[in-house]
Enzyme design. Structure first.
Site, PDB file in Angstrom:
ATOM      1  N   HIS A 147      26.983  21.112 -32.611  1.00  0.00           N
ATOM      2  CA  HIS A 147      26.177  22.274 -33.245  1.00  0.00           C
ATOM      3  C   HIS A 147      25.097  21.986 -34.074  1.00  0.00           C
ATOM      4  CE1 HIS A 147      29.473  24.375 -30.876  1.00  0.00           C
ATOM      5  NE2 HIS A 147      30.197  23.529 -31.432  1.00  0.00           N
ATOM      6  N   LYS A 196       1.355  13.707 -44.954  1.00  0.00           N
ATOM      7  CA  LYS A 196       2.287  13.738 -43.630  1.00  0.00           C
ATOM      8  C   LYS A 196       2.207  12.205 -43.061  1.00  0.00           C
ATOM      9  CE  LYS A 196       3.758  16.645 -41.465  1.00  0.00           C
ATOM     10  NZ  LYS A 196       3.351  17.748 -40.907  1.00  0.00           N
ATOM     11  N   GLU A 200       7.508  12.870 -30.401  1.00  0.00           N
ATOM     12  CA  GLU A 200       7.370  14.235 -29.902  1.00  0.00           C
ATOM     13  C   GLU A 200       6.569  14.161 -28.231  1.00  0.00           C
ATOM     14  OE1 GLU A 200       5.782  16.814 -33.163  1.00  0.00           O
ATOM     15  OE2 GLU A 200       5.712  14.764 -34.007  1.00  0.00           O
TER      16      GLU A 200
END
Ligand code: ARG
Length: 452
Positions: free
Chosen positions: A153, A280, A287
């Site tokens: 989970h 960043k 992705e």
């Protein structure tokens, strides 16, 4: 090719709408291999002289060389790769070329070519998957003893090692390889000789053709052989599932590279920066891998929907099988290659992993197991540990710092021994469990299975 019956030319819009050579040209090596095998069978049946066969074979090999070197002009007016090659052969060698299509249809021809294409690509995919497995094994070996929390989970559950985590993906990929092998075996039968749908009155030696093309058998029903695209659906499913595995790996890595987790860092070569935010470093490969999986699943759906309403046997809808097939094969191959490179260069931040794994809550289950070993029934032990956890949260005290014996006398003074990661992992020795010895043994097993 069918001018005998027609008095009008095909509309140019219909030509544009119906051509497939802009993509099925890729079948050319298989189309040529199939045509040579077919011509040899014609020669052996006395339909071609030795000289005619030699002309056909040499002509086809010349065309192949021209296609490879980019000196072949594909014409959409000739619709597909099959007619482009045949028309060019006849233009080059004359009457012998016009005999090649005896006892053959584009229907059995395209089915043969597509099976050969799938077979070749399956072999390539097997190698790519093995490459990724080896990169994962290498990381598993480097981080065999790096303890991390295992999650359910997405909540911290129990300690495992990063090595164990990577080996989970090696398992998935091995199943993908086994499914590919299974698919390969089922598709490796020759449909050539099935004709348009009902075989031919001219009987060529189908088994000899099959043997020349490396097929293990011939198909046994001409109608099924022409209509069958099960092997493409299977391959698209196997590719979708392999893509799904890579997508899940990507998701793990995206989380691990976040500041919130901080477990992993990818190399600069496999990440991108932001045009706006200077700090960043983005896991774009992960992705894109996750995103491209949607395409793989979409391609499978595309084919299944195209097939579901088709009566036997050939219907032109079947030409639509190739764009999703080619796209899925290309996409997965590229995805495997780039992930292999990225995984090979990936580093773990071992100190951050250690800090995360040091959370004593991860050993709450081990504490319950300890109580069980003292004779406490598991359900009761679970409740006792639950109380300790609640107290730890309420008093903001680490679980391993509580006075457990004050909660229940069942906790003896030795109960706190469970709060050792080393002991916790060392105790997990059953097959499949993450003791460091097991992980190392698994790495050795995989190396002997896969090689290197
Ligand atoms: N371009 C066609 C395809 O890919 C080849 C078979 C055409 N057969 C036919 N009967 N029109 O399916």
């Amino acid at each position: 090719m069918w001018k005998g019956r027609f008095s009008q030319d095909t509309s140019s819009l219909v030509q544009k709408f119906g051509e497939s050579v802009s993509y099925d040209w890729r079948l050319f090596p298989h189309d040529i291999a199939g045509s040579i095998a077919h011509a040899r069978a014609q020669k052996n049946a006395g339909l071609l002289s030795d000289a005619e066969f030699s002309q056909i074979e040499a002509g086809l090999l010349d065309i192949k060389a021209d296609i490879v070197s980019g000196n072949f002009e594909f014409r959409t007016s000739l619709e597909d790769i099959h007619m482009n090659i045949e028309a060019e052969l006849t233009r080059r060698i004359g009457p012998a070329g016009a005999k090649l299509h005896t006892a053959r249809s584009r229907n059995d021809q395209v089915a043969t070519d597509t099976r050969l294409y799938c077979r070749t690509e399956i072999d390539g995919l097997q190698l790519e998957i093995t490459g990724l497995q080896l990169a994962l094994l290498d990381r598993a070996e480097k981080y065999a003893a790096t303890v991390i929390p295992g999650y359910t989970h997405l909540q911290r559950g129990q300690p495992v090692t990063a090595g164990h985590h990577f080996l989970a993906y090696v398992e998935m990929l091995e199943r993908d390889k086994s499914r590919l092998a299974d698919c390969r075996q089922r598709l490796n039968v020759s449909p050539l000789g099935s004709g348009a749908l009902a075989g031919s009155t001219i009987n060529l030696d189908r088994r000899a053709i099959a043997a020349e093309l490396g097929f293990a058998d011939v198909t046994h029903n001409s109608m099924d052989a022409i209509a069958d695209r099960d092997y493409i659906a299977e391959l698209l499913f196997v590719i979708s599932l392999c893509g799904t595995h890579l997508s899940r790996l990507s998701e793990d890595l995206i989380l691990w590279c976040s500041a919130e987790f901080g477990f992993a860092s990818l190399s600069d070569a496999h990440t991108t920066g932001s045009s706006l935010m200077p700090q960043k470093k983005n896991p774009d490969v992960c992705e894109l891998t996750r995103g491209k999986t949607g395409r793989l699943v979409g391609n499978l759906m595309n084919l299944l929907v195209a097939l579901k309403g088709l009566p036997l046997t050939y219907n032109r809808d079947l030409q639509e099988d190739k764009p999703p097939l080619f796209d899925s094969v290309d996409t997965l191959r590229m995805t495997l290659a780039v992930n292999t490179e990225m995984i090979a260069a990936m580093q773990l931040r071992e100190a951050t992993c250690r800090t995360a794994a040091a959370d004593p809550m991860l050993l709450a289950t081990d504490l319950a197991d300890w109580l069980v070993k003292q004779g406490v029934p598991f359900r009761h032990a679970h409740e006792l540990v639950g109380k300790a956890v609640a107290l730890a949260i309420e008093t903001q005290t680490p679980l391993d710092q509580l006075d457990l014996t004050a909660i229940d006398p069942a906790y003896g003074p030795e109960a706190k021994q469970v709060f050792s990661l080393d002991r916790a992992l060392a105790a997990r020795t059953n097959p499949g469990a993450p003791s460091i010895e097991n992980v190392r043994a698994e790495i050795a097993r995989w190396r002997s299975v896969i090689g290197q």
